[in-house]
Design a protein around this motif. Structure first.
Motif, mmCIF file in Angstrom:
data_model
loop_
_atom_site.group_PDB
_atom_site.id
_atom_site.type_symbol
_atom_site.label_atom_id
_atom_site.label_comp_id
_atom_site.label_asym_id
_atom_site.label_seq_id
_atom_site.Cartn_x
_atom_site.Cartn_y
_atom_site.Cartn_z
ATOM 1 N N ALA A 1 49.861 46.012 35.915
ATOM 2 C CA ALA A 1 50.256 44.767 36.578
ATOM 3 C C ALA A 1 49.052 43.854 36.763
ATOM 4 O O ALA A 1 49.100 42.659 36.467
ATOM 5 C CB ALA A 1 50.883 45.090 37.930
ATOM 6 N N GLY A 2 47.939 44.452 37.232
ATOM 7 C CA GLY A 2 46.753 43.642 37.460
ATOM 8 C C GLY A 2 46.199 43.064 36.178
ATOM 9 O O GLY A 2 45.804 41.896 36.123
ATOM 10 N N ILE A 3 46.190 43.870 35.124
ATOM 11 C CA ILE A 3 45.654 43.373 33.859
ATOM 12 C C ILE A 3 46.527 42.239 33.333
ATOM 13 O O ILE A 3 46.024 41.221 32.848
ATOM 14 C CB ILE A 3 45.543 44.525 32.842
ATOM 15 C CG1 ILE A 3 44.437 45.482 33.276
ATOM 16 C CG2 ILE A 3 45.251 43.997 31.451
ATOM 17 C CD1 ILE A 3 44.340 46.728 32.451
ATOM 18 N N LEU A 4 47.843 42.408 33.457
ATOM 19 C CA LEU A 4 48.756 41.354 33.002
ATOM 20 C C LEU A 4 48.462 40.047 33.727
ATOM 21 O O LEU A 4 48.258 38.997 33.097
ATOM 22 C CB LEU A 4 50.198 41.802 33.257
ATOM 23 C CG LEU A 4 51.280 40.758 33.007
ATOM 24 C CD1 LEU A 4 51.322 40.409 31.542
ATOM 25 C CD2 LEU A 4 52.629 41.255 33.469
ATOM 26 N N LEU A 5 48.385 40.113 35.065
ATOM 27 C CA LEU A 5 48.134 38.897 35.841
ATOM 28 C C LEU A 5 46.756 38.329 35.504
ATOM 29 O O LEU A 5 46.594 37.113 35.386
ATOM 30 C CB LEU A 5 48.233 39.205 37.330
ATOM 31 C CG LEU A 5 49.655 39.421 37.845
ATOM 32 C CD1 LEU A 5 49.630 40.020 39.221
ATOM 33 C CD2 LEU A 5 50.395 38.113 37.865
ATOM 34 N N GLY A 6 45.762 39.220 35.359
ATOM 35 C CA GLY A 6 44.415 38.749 35.026
ATOM 36 C C GLY A 6 44.390 38.018 33.705
ATOM 37 O O GLY A 6 43.738 36.975 33.567
ATOM 38 N N VAL B 1 46.850 36.431 32.325
ATOM 39 C CA VAL B 1 47.500 35.125 32.517
ATOM 40 C C VAL B 1 46.474 34.129 33.066
ATOM 41 O O VAL B 1 46.378 32.988 32.605
ATOM 42 C CB VAL B 1 48.707 35.244 33.456
ATOM 43 C CG1 VAL B 1 49.292 33.883 33.742
ATOM 44 C CG2 VAL B 1 49.766 36.139 32.862
ATOM 45 N N GLN B 2 45.691 34.604 34.036
ATOM 46 C CA GLN B 2 44.671 33.723 34.621
ATOM 47 C C GLN B 2 43.644 33.307 33.563
ATOM 48 O O GLN B 2 43.266 32.142 33.489
ATOM 49 C CB GLN B 2 43.997 34.452 35.794
ATOM 50 C CG GLN B 2 42.761 33.786 36.318
ATOM 51 C CD GLN B 2 43.094 32.581 37.173
ATOM 52 O OE1 GLN B 2 43.827 31.699 36.757
ATOM 53 N NE2 GLN B 2 42.531 32.526 38.354
ATOM 54 N N VAL B 3 43.201 34.264 32.755
ATOM 55 C CA VAL B 3 42.207 33.941 31.723
ATOM 56 C C VAL B 3 42.786 32.911 30.751
ATOM 57 O O VAL B 3 42.107 31.961 30.352
ATOM 58 C CB VAL B 3 41.781 35.226 30.987
ATOM 59 C CG1 VAL B 3 40.879 34.888 29.820
ATOM 60 C CG2 VAL B 3 41.063 36.146 31.943
ATOM 61 N N LEU B 4 44.056 33.096 30.409
ATOM 62 C CA LEU B 4 44.707 32.144 29.509
ATOM 63 C C LEU B 4 44.730 30.757 30.140
ATOM 64 O O LEU B 4 44.456 29.743 29.480
ATOM 65 C CB LEU B 4 46.130 32.633 29.217
ATOM 66 C CG LEU B 4 46.890 31.908 28.125
ATOM 67 C CD1 LEU B 4 46.195 32.101 26.798
ATOM 68 C CD2 LEU B 4 48.314 32.417 28.046
#
Lengths: 418, 181
Positions: free
Chosen positions: B16-21, B23-26
């Motif tokens: 979950a954290g990697i997914l959200l991270g 998204v933020q990087v994108l």
């Protein structure tokens, strides 16, 4: 692409991820704030770490768009407090509130309506309250690297490393039942767990067994930590090999401890060494330029760490074997295999070349040795093969063994903890 | 339903954290770090511009160019609503609910009180978010992502007060947390 469409797409992705990760659930947030369930905290921590690392990497390529908020300490403190009160009261943040309302929560919808009113209040009090407040303690749009004068790497790399280490060490010990089983074993017979097959009737036997299980937990945790350390060191050593052999880092001859250069004694050599050192900064790596000397000391530390960690790794395997034998926990075949591999890794990692010269070699290498190999002519096929076999093939063998050992011991842990 | 829903998060925490991270990087790569609370002001400014043009002409905030265009971040919020709705439908989790499990455990009062608390909380959330120049996404997450100084005081008071209020409002944990204490 026009910005509205990008914004819409990003919003769809973000909203969907919020729902997918379960952060839209106010119960998760409240449980996190009450420190009862660490799922949300861990998720947000990973979110931060990945975002931080990714932004830093993007920035290295000059592709990051920054939007630094002004550090008006006073209003930020007040705002954080108000937002915290709202968060603790409802379990929603602005983003999760929107997403939660969209997934059917009436309370979230009402919270969003409240947010719209909050905006209105903010606009109404802005001229009379916010403008004067923002004059106090306004430090401007600054970042931590700017005010400390250090490079961003100085902040990002340690935070990322420490954060992921903490997350890794404190990760939930998978099946929650195990702990209950241990507790049940400790307090004699607990009716709730009578149906579990692991409980044997004799109190002493179950006590010993639960003790051994606890010890196995400790061993497993340390084993995983050591595995990570070894993995990191191995990658570091191999990475430095590629840096040197592809010429990213120039080899400085005078780092050879055999030829200590007295300052001014040999001007030619010193000059030769100084020129490539100036020409070879690799600022893309960690923010500071990687010189051969720094790399040498890093590799030396990594080598020592590797040998030390491999000793401890094998020892822990040995104790794990003892514990699972004593407690009758099973999984002996797996841990035996892992122990043998750990021993082989240890033997391979020892720097044999220091004891026996060139006839025997360990998998670890100092950069001086690498420099010797690189500077001698290896244009022929055989030389090339030997070169890569010695520095990459040998390394890959150790890596493979390490992974196998970890796999075997993982199976051991799974077998006994089930 | 709520309990079973919250007991099994759809993804493990690291995924979950990697997914959200990511998204933020994108978001950082494409336009700007994410932020949610600003469009609320923009939307309100639009309304006020229409309703009371004189007032907003003299208002230091409403007359600011930054709050006049409903661009990237406005559409970002609309996207959040859309994406969350789609994801909830996909997970078959779209369900009308008014109270959460923690609320039910701590307050016997009717659901109306939850709604009132939600409304008051919402007012505080956005007021706080704008005072701090960013909400949890915009100031806490994006602030730390960019290592901005303002994230530090924000984090301290956000979690300090959040934990305090959560402790006062939700003193009793639902049953499934009891056993672990």
């Amino acid at each position: 692409m026009s910005t509205p469409i990008v914004g819409l797409i990003m919003g769809v992705i973000f909203g969907a991820s919020l729902v997918l990760t379960g952060l839209t659930n106010p119960d998760k947030i409240i449980a996190a704030l009450r420190l009862k369930d660490f799922y949300a905290i861990r998720t947000v921590a990973v979110f931060l770490l990945v975002g931080m690392l990714g932004t830093w990497i993007l920035d290295l390529f000059g592709a990051a768009n920054f939007d630094i908020k002004p550090a008006v300490i006073l209003t930020v403190l007040i705002g954080g407090a108000l937002l915290g009160i709202g968060l603790g009261l409802t379990g929603f943040g602005p983003a999760t509130g929107l997403a939660s309302a969209a997934s059917g929560r009436i309370d979230a919808l009402v919270t969003v309506i409240g947010m719209i009113f909050g905006t209105h209040v903010y606009i109404l009090i802005y001229p009379s309250v916010v403008v004067p407040l923002e004059r106090i303690l306004n430090l401007g749009n600054v970042t931590l690297p700017q005010i400390t004068g250090a490079s961003a790497a100085f902040w990002v790399v340690p935070i990322f490393a420490a954060g992921s280490l903490v997350l890794f060490i404190t990760r939930s010990r998978e099946p929650r039942d195990d702990e209950q089983r241990i507790k049940a074993g400790n307090s004699g017979i607990n009716e709730a767990f009578l149906d579990r097959p692991i409980l044997i009737p004799e109190e002493t036997g179950s006590l010993l067994r639960s003790d051994c299980l606890k010890a196995a937990y400790v061993f497993r945790r340390w084993k995983n930590l050591l595995f990570l350390v070894m993995l990191l060191c191995l990658l570091l050593v191999q990475g430095s090999f590629w840096l040197v052999s592809t010429g990213q880092v120039e080899i400085a001859e005078n780092t050879n401890p055999g030829t200590t250069v007295v300052p001014g004694a040999d001007i030619m050599q010193a000059g030769q060494a100084a020129v490539p050192a100036e020409e070879s900064p690799s600022p893309w790596l960690f923010g500071f330029d990687v010189t051969f000397e720094r790399l040498t000391s890093i590799v030396r530390i990594a080598n020592n760490l590797l040998v030390l960690a491999s000793v401890l790794y094998a020892l822990i395997m040995y104790f794990g074997l003892g514990v699972s034998f004593k407690g009758g926990l099973g999984g002996l075949a797996h841990i035996c295999g892992a122990l043998y591999m750990a021993l082989i890794i240890f033997v391979l990692l020892l720097p044999w070349q220091n004891f026996f010269g060139p006839i025997a070699m360990g998998a670890t290498y100092t950069l001086n040795e690498l420099a010797r190999w690189c500077t001698t002519d290896i244009s022929d096929m055989f030389g090339m093969v030997l070169f890569y076999l010695r520095f990459t093939g040998y390394w890959a063998l150790v890596m493979l063994l390490l992974l196998l050992a970890q796999l075997r011991s993982f199976r051991w842990a799974r077998a006994i903890l089930r | 339903m709520e309990e079973s829903n919250s007991r099994t998060p759809p993804l493990p925490w690291w995924a979950a954290g990697i997914l959200l991270g990511l998204v933020q990087v994108l978001a950082v790569a494409l336009v700007n770090p994410m932020g949610v609370s600003e469009p609320f002001v923009v939307a309100d400014a639009k309304v006020l511009n229409r309703v009371a043009p004189e007032y907003s002409e003299n208002h230091p905030l409403l007359s600011d160019e930054q709050y006049k265009k409903f661009g990237y971040s406005g559409w970002f919020n609309i996207g959040i609503v859309l994406g969350a709705c789609l994801a909830a439908l996909h997970l078959r989790a779209w369900k009308v609910r008014t109270v959460s499990a923690w609320w039910k455990q701590n307050h016997d009062a009717p659901a109306l009180l939850r709604l009132i608390a939600g409304f008051c909380g919402g007012v505080l959330i956005l007021l706080g978010a704008r005072l701090a120049h960013g909400c949890i996404t915009g100031q806490f997450i994006s602030g730390w992502t960019q290592l901005s100084l303002s994230a530090i005081p924000f984090t301290i008071t956000l979690f300090g007060f959040g934990m305090l209020v959560a402790y006062l409002v939700y003193p009793k944990a639902p049953n499934r947390f009891r056993r672990e204490e």
